[in-house]
Design an enzyme around this catalytic site. Sequence first.
Site, mmCIF file in Angstrom:
data_model
loop_
_atom_site.group_PDB
_atom_site.id
_atom_site.type_symbol
_atom_site.label_atom_id
_atom_site.label_comp_id
_atom_site.label_asym_id
_atom_site.label_seq_id
_atom_site.Cartn_x
_atom_site.Cartn_y
_atom_site.Cartn_z
ATOM 1 N N SER A 113 20.564 52.409 -28.973
ATOM 2 C CA SER A 113 21.978 52.852 -28.476
ATOM 3 C C SER A 113 22.863 51.463 -28.415
ATOM 4 O O SER A 113 23.294 50.497 -29.687
ATOM 5 C CB SER A 113 22.088 53.955 -28.107
ATOM 6 O OG SER A 113 23.300 54.308 -27.390
ATOM 7 N N HIS A 114 24.195 51.944 -27.214
ATOM 8 C CA HIS A 114 24.454 50.659 -27.121
ATOM 9 C C HIS A 114 24.331 49.585 -26.702
ATOM 10 O O HIS A 114 24.599 48.555 -25.782
ATOM 11 C CB HIS A 114 25.981 51.716 -25.857
ATOM 12 C CG HIS A 114 24.786 51.429 -24.634
ATOM 13 N ND1 HIS A 114 24.170 52.759 -24.354
ATOM 14 C CD2 HIS A 114 24.463 51.133 -23.146
ATOM 15 C CE1 HIS A 114 23.408 53.273 -23.887
ATOM 16 N NE2 HIS A 114 23.629 51.881 -22.860
ATOM 17 N N ASP A 277 30.169 52.914 -30.745
ATOM 18 C CA ASP A 277 28.338 51.965 -29.633
ATOM 19 C C ASP A 277 27.491 51.791 -31.036
ATOM 20 O O ASP A 277 28.018 52.145 -32.454
ATOM 21 C CB ASP A 277 27.724 52.718 -29.102
ATOM 22 C CG ASP A 277 27.232 54.059 -29.379
ATOM 23 O OD1 ASP A 277 27.341 54.754 -30.263
ATOM 24 O OD2 ASP A 277 26.061 53.980 -28.339
ATOM 25 N N ASP A 279 24.888 53.358 -32.177
ATOM 26 C CA ASP A 279 24.515 53.837 -32.992
ATOM 27 C C ASP A 279 25.376 54.868 -33.388
ATOM 28 O O ASP A 279 25.757 55.854 -34.314
ATOM 29 C CB ASP A 279 23.188 54.386 -33.098
ATOM 30 C CG ASP A 279 23.429 55.056 -31.606
ATOM 31 O OD1 ASP A 279 24.166 54.822 -30.574
ATOM 32 O OD2 ASP A 279 22.865 56.120 -31.546
ATOM 33 N N ASP A 281 27.303 57.461 -31.886
ATOM 34 C CA ASP A 281 27.439 58.746 -31.054
ATOM 35 C C ASP A 281 28.243 58.176 -29.396
ATOM 36 O O ASP A 281 28.866 59.801 -29.403
ATOM 37 C CB ASP A 281 26.291 59.181 -30.450
ATOM 38 C CG ASP A 281 25.580 58.384 -29.271
ATOM 39 O OD1 ASP A 281 25.789 57.082 -29.217
ATOM 40 O OD2 ASP A 281 24.341 58.782 -29.148
ATOM 41 N N ARG A 282 28.690 57.407 -29.332
ATOM 42 C CA ARG A 282 29.420 57.247 -28.149
ATOM 43 C C ARG A 282 31.415 56.764 -28.767
ATOM 44 O O ARG A 282 31.111 56.677 -30.204
ATOM 45 C CB ARG A 282 29.056 56.150 -27.117
ATOM 46 C CG ARG A 282 28.304 56.294 -26.479
ATOM 47 C CD ARG A 282 27.788 55.417 -25.597
ATOM 48 N NE ARG A 282 26.483 55.748 -25.031
ATOM 49 C CZ ARG A 282 26.163 54.606 -23.892
ATOM 50 N NH1 ARG A 282 27.340 54.386 -22.951
ATOM 51 N NH2 ARG A 282 25.542 55.868 -23.636
ATOM 52 N N LYS A 376 26.360 63.891 -29.521
ATOM 53 C CA LYS A 376 27.435 63.015 -29.058
ATOM 54 C C LYS A 376 27.855 62.384 -30.693
ATOM 55 O O LYS A 376 26.876 61.858 -31.380
ATOM 56 C CB LYS A 376 27.689 62.799 -28.156
ATOM 57 C CG LYS A 376 27.046 60.963 -28.057
ATOM 58 C CD LYS A 376 26.598 60.476 -26.697
ATOM 59 C CE LYS A 376 26.212 59.649 -26.597
ATOM 60 N NZ LYS A 376 24.727 59.591 -26.496
HETATM 61 C C1 G16 Z 1 22.300 58.606 -23.765
HETATM 62 C C2 G16 Z 1 21.809 59.828 -24.119
HETATM 63 C C3 G16 Z 1 23.378 60.705 -22.836
HETATM 64 C C4 G16 Z 1 23.189 59.939 -21.568
HETATM 65 C C5 G16 Z 1 23.538 57.976 -21.757
HETATM 66 C C6 G16 Z 1 23.205 57.525 -20.691
HETATM 67 O O1 G16 Z 1 23.167 58.126 -24.731
HETATM 68 O O2 G16 Z 1 22.031 60.761 -25.358
HETATM 69 O O3 G16 Z 1 23.138 61.643 -22.971
HETATM 70 O O4 G16 Z 1 24.351 59.811 -21.022
HETATM 71 O O5 G16 Z 1 22.424 57.900 -22.027
HETATM 72 O O6 G16 Z 1 22.202 57.172 -19.701
HETATM 73 P P1 G16 Z 1 21.233 56.996 -18.379
HETATM 74 O O7 G16 Z 1 22.357 57.553 -17.449
HETATM 75 O O8 G16 Z 1 20.388 58.252 -18.134
HETATM 76 O O9 G16 Z 1 21.214 55.405 -18.622
HETATM 77 P P2 G16 Z 1 22.940 57.253 -25.202
HETATM 78 O O10 G16 Z 1 24.354 56.532 -26.041
HETATM 79 O O11 G16 Z 1 22.515 56.164 -24.802
HETATM 80 O O12 G16 Z 1 21.947 57.140 -26.479
#
Ligand code: G16
Length: 543
Positions: A113-114, A277, A279, A281-282, A376
């Site tokens: 992800s990010h 981000d 991947d 999704d954000r 997302k």
């Molecule tokens: C993932 C999850 C999200 C979550 C985020 C942060 O996002 O898909 O639902 O809100 O992590 O999670 P945490 O607070 O546990 O670090 P992504 O964009 O990282 O795949």
Amino acid sequence: MTIRTVETTPYADQKPGTSGLRKRVTVYQQPNYVENYIQAIFDSLEGFEGQTLVIGGDGRYYNDVAIQTAIKIAAANGFGRVLVGQGGLLSTPAASHVIRHHGAFGGLVLSASHNPGGPDGDFGIKYNVSNGGPAPEKITDEVFERTKVITSYRIAEASDVDLSTLGTQSVGEMAVEVIDPVADYAELMETLFDFGAIRDLFASGFRMKFDALHAITGPYAKTILEGKLGAPAGTVVNGVPSPDFGGGHPDPNLVYCKDLYDELMAPDGLDFGAASDGDGDRNLIIGKGRFVTPSDSLALLAANAHLAPGYKAGIAGIARSMPTSAAADRVAQKLGVEMHETPTGWKFFGNLLDAGRVTICGEESAGTGSNHVREKDGLWAVLLWLNILAVRKQSVDEIVTEHWATYGRNYYTRHDYEEVDATVANQLMDDLRSKLPGLRGQSFDDLQIVYADDFAYADPVDGSVARKQGVRIGFEDGSRIVARLSGTGTVGATLRVYLERYEAVSGRHDLETQTALASLVQTAEVLTQIKQRTGRSEPSVIT
Ligand code: G16
């Protein structure tokens, strides 16, 4: 084709977190680390013989190696077909759509992800089920159990698939189709939004910048914004995915997108700025002179979704993760639709979306999406914003200000303490939990605590219960302090503190956020003693 069964020994640390298994690349590079995990996923599934598996990633370092391994293990385990994005690329929402659109059994999304990429950065593998969404906890728990006892994996002895050329190849009995990563997704977006109205918006001189942060959304944004919607060339910046994201941090927040923010705050600045981000999704949304928090963005998108063709019949309901502000709740109340508060993690929205109980979902962590996929979707949020701007013919600032005048404003911030010693962080949370029963009725800064609990969620569709999802401390005026440990960090622990205060009165909607929340920040420190316990004087990141 020869299928080899290779003996292996388990790793103890393959527990999937909030969103799949995220680790340092160097951890993934250990012998059989990828193989064990993928075999453990397949061992936890039933009925995929001859079925289709989707594979794609965000292009980060190690994607190429892991994708070839995944294809060979899929072939050896009996999948009939793999659909893989050209170059191994698929954004997370596009992967979700490809799974749904092609009736696949599931998919492997390779991304952290990010989190930063490159040889010293992070890598990740996530399994998505046939509805296109992240596997529910029932499956991820089984995968973890399996990783602890795995003794062998099966792999096809075959040469690497050429991922650069579109078309069908084969690995033994299994077909591997290399597909255009953007085409299906772009077509879906065209069914949801009024592309004609957005084209007119750009033709009228509206100017925006989309920062793809050298990550996956570059090709998607170029095709859709510059190609289909007529945004001027150069609207999409940093649009070529690179394995280390150009050395940057592909997290679309005000820290890593400071330049974009500054451009939007300039008096002669652009009309609109957005970013996504690693991947895809954000999202980050900034209007001229106005940053929109993810929690507000969720509320605004839900309130205005009917202006886009895909949602013109109205929305069935809204869901938000527990730490997300209650701004969306007020919209749901006004619309008379269902509102759900779920634990952090997109996987918790899946059942509600499948059951048709909610249409729009969102999280404070910069994620919004709808029932069009089961992830997302960063670019979707940008396009819905553009659709709303095109129809309402107002600026982002005007739309946000009007929204607050109607619903009141939920001042909101998140303070992150990253890479804290895990023992210290766990102890802090345990101590906070043990204080909860005595907190109700106590007052801080003249505000009484009306509830203090550790959030538990009972899924209204399948009845499954998720406990210990974060501490919530609520005050009589609707203010709230939430504390939880992140499930996506890869080093030590990340402590997140979420602060929210509701202000109904119109004249008081223009305070600076940190100022508006200052007394709540102090109360949070008294209750948690984060600074004293971690030795940190400031949060690492404030969003
Ligand atoms: C993932 C999850 C999200 C979550 C985020 C942060 O996002 O898909 O639902 O809100 O992590 O999670 P945490 O607070 O546990 O670090 P992504 O964009 O990282 O795949």
